[in-house]
Design a protein around this motif. Structure first.
Motif, PDB file in Angstrom:
ATOM      1  N   HIS A  53      52.616  27.662   9.449  1.00 17.58           N
ATOM      2  CA  HIS A  53      52.370  26.195   8.779  1.00 17.58           C
ATOM      3  C   HIS A  53      53.486  26.200   9.521  1.00 17.58           C
ATOM      4  O   HIS A  53      53.131  24.561  10.068  1.00 17.58           O
ATOM      5  CB  HIS A  53      51.736  26.058   7.709  1.00 17.58           C
ATOM      6  N   ASP A  74      44.452  32.880   5.726  1.00 19.27           N
ATOM      7  CA  ASP A  74      43.808  31.506   5.246  1.00 19.27           C
ATOM      8  C   ASP A  74      42.442  31.862   5.446  1.00 19.27           C
ATOM      9  O   ASP A  74      42.348  32.325   6.559  1.00 19.27           O
ATOM     10  CB  ASP A  74      44.259  29.977   5.856  1.00 19.27           C
ATOM     11  N   PRO A 115      50.460  24.115  12.382  1.00 16.83           N
ATOM     12  CA  PRO A 115      49.846  25.392  12.207  1.00 16.83           C
ATOM     13  C   PRO A 115      49.034  26.683  13.586  1.00 16.83           C
ATOM     14  O   PRO A 115      48.169  25.637  13.844  1.00 16.83           O
ATOM     15  CB  PRO A 115      49.259  25.487  11.488  1.00 16.83           C
TER      16      PRO A 115
END
Length: 345
Positions: free
Chosen positions: A10, A18, A60
């Motif tokens: 990120h 994620d 990101p």
């Protein structure tokens, strides 16, 4: 089916696992279930510094380009492997830039080339550190019979090493020195031996990499700070794999007069100090080496038939859900060689 996850940088120091949507493939893309992904130095740089050389993280980005897996859904246009095929991935795509000339037979030098998990362009080229990803069929290389996904996990970095060794020309019967025994340097040792080098010598500042190089078959290993010993090596070929300025100086020192120095380790962006007078008066050939082309196919064949011996290069296999632990381990060169993320765990 388990939730799809991705390893995402990120920002500087901000690495996350994620949840990510299921891939929606284009007509020329297959959905691949990733089994293993190798943590590369560029992945570490995006995490630690928010950049890899001149490639700066501006949003990101899913990391990862050293991946192997299994085709879940074949490309709708019929290109690429069929469902159930185990594959390695060639992560590069050549692109033109108007007005920039490049050799058509060397697609790694295409000026607008993209690479999985690279921030060289914006929007970034998303990587393949995910449980399931959509990838163009042309990137997928079916594994030879008998080669497992784990056995093929080093195919991409080994292709980088293979390209670097072949940039030196024929190394049969020659003394080869490898500066830097990190994962790429270790694979250079393995490839040089595969290609018939009579003697391979490796240097590194840390005990762990030197021990791993010795176990791979390096005839000698030297502390990279032993400058006098390195200067006396008179190697026919030197492959600089550390990407450091001291490594560059050591590579020139280690080369015999009239020898070849391959610059494989990527130096920092901008000007660097280099012993060019010494390179000139010794008539050294300084040759760059960047990524690879079709060498990944040769690597897969050599891994399958056992002629490319890479035992001990992989030191850790970590569940992908524990990616931060894996990256922390990978940045410690004393403790680790190649660290793999296991997306099947």
């Amino acid at each position: 089916m388990s939730e799809n996850i991705a390893i995402v940088a990120h920002a500087t120091g901000d690495l996350r696992v994620d949840p990510t949507p299921e891939p929606v493939p284009a007509a020329d893309e297959a959905v691949v279930e990733i089994a293993y992904g190798g943590v590369c130095g560029s992945d570490l740089h995006y995490w630690l510094h928010g950049a890899a050389g001149a490639s700066i993280l501006r949003a990101p980005m899913v990391l990862g380009h050293e991946v192997v897996g299994t085709v879940l859904t074949a490309a709708a246009d019929g290109s690429g492997p069929t469902v159930g095929t185990s594959v390695a991935v060639h992560p590069g795509t050549p692109h033109d830039v108007d007005g920039v000339v490049w050799p058509a037979d060397r697609p790694n030098l295409a000026p607008g080339a993209t690479y999985l998990g690279s921030a060289a362009h914006f929007p970034h080229c998303e990587g393949a550190f995910a449980r399931r990803v959509a990838l163009p069929g042309r990137m997928l290389r079916p594994l030879p019979a008998g080669l497992s996904l784990l056995g093929a996990a080093l195919a991409e970095p080994a292709a980088v090493a293979w390209h670097g060794v072949e940039r030196a020309g024929d190394v049969r019967g020659k003394r080869v020195v490898v500066i830097g025994a990190g994962p790429i340097g270790l694979l250079v040792v393995a490839v040089a031996l595969h290609h018939g080098a009579s003697e391979v010598i490796a240097t590194d500042i840390a005990d762990g990499p030197r021990s791993r190089a010795s176990a791979l078959g390096a005839a000698r290993v030297l502390d990279a700070r032993a400058s006098q010993d390195i200067a006396e090596l008179a190697a026919d070929v030197v492959i600089e794999s550390s990407g450091t300025v001291p490594g560059l100086h050591a590579a020139v020192d280690a080369a015999v007069r009239g020898g070849v120095v391959v610059l494989l380790g990527l130096q920092r962006n901008g000007d660097v100090d280099a012993p060019l007078a010494q390179a000139i008066t010794r008539e050294l050939d300084l040759r760059g080496s960047f990524r690879f082309n079709g060498e990944i196919d040769d690597v897969l064949a050599a891994l399958a038939d056992g002629s490319l011996k890479v035992d001990g290069v992989v030191t850790h296999v970590v569940p992908a859900a524990d990616a931060l632990d894996a990256f922390t381990t990978a940045k410690d060169s004393e403790a680790s060689g190649k660290v793999l993320l296991d997306f099947t765990a």
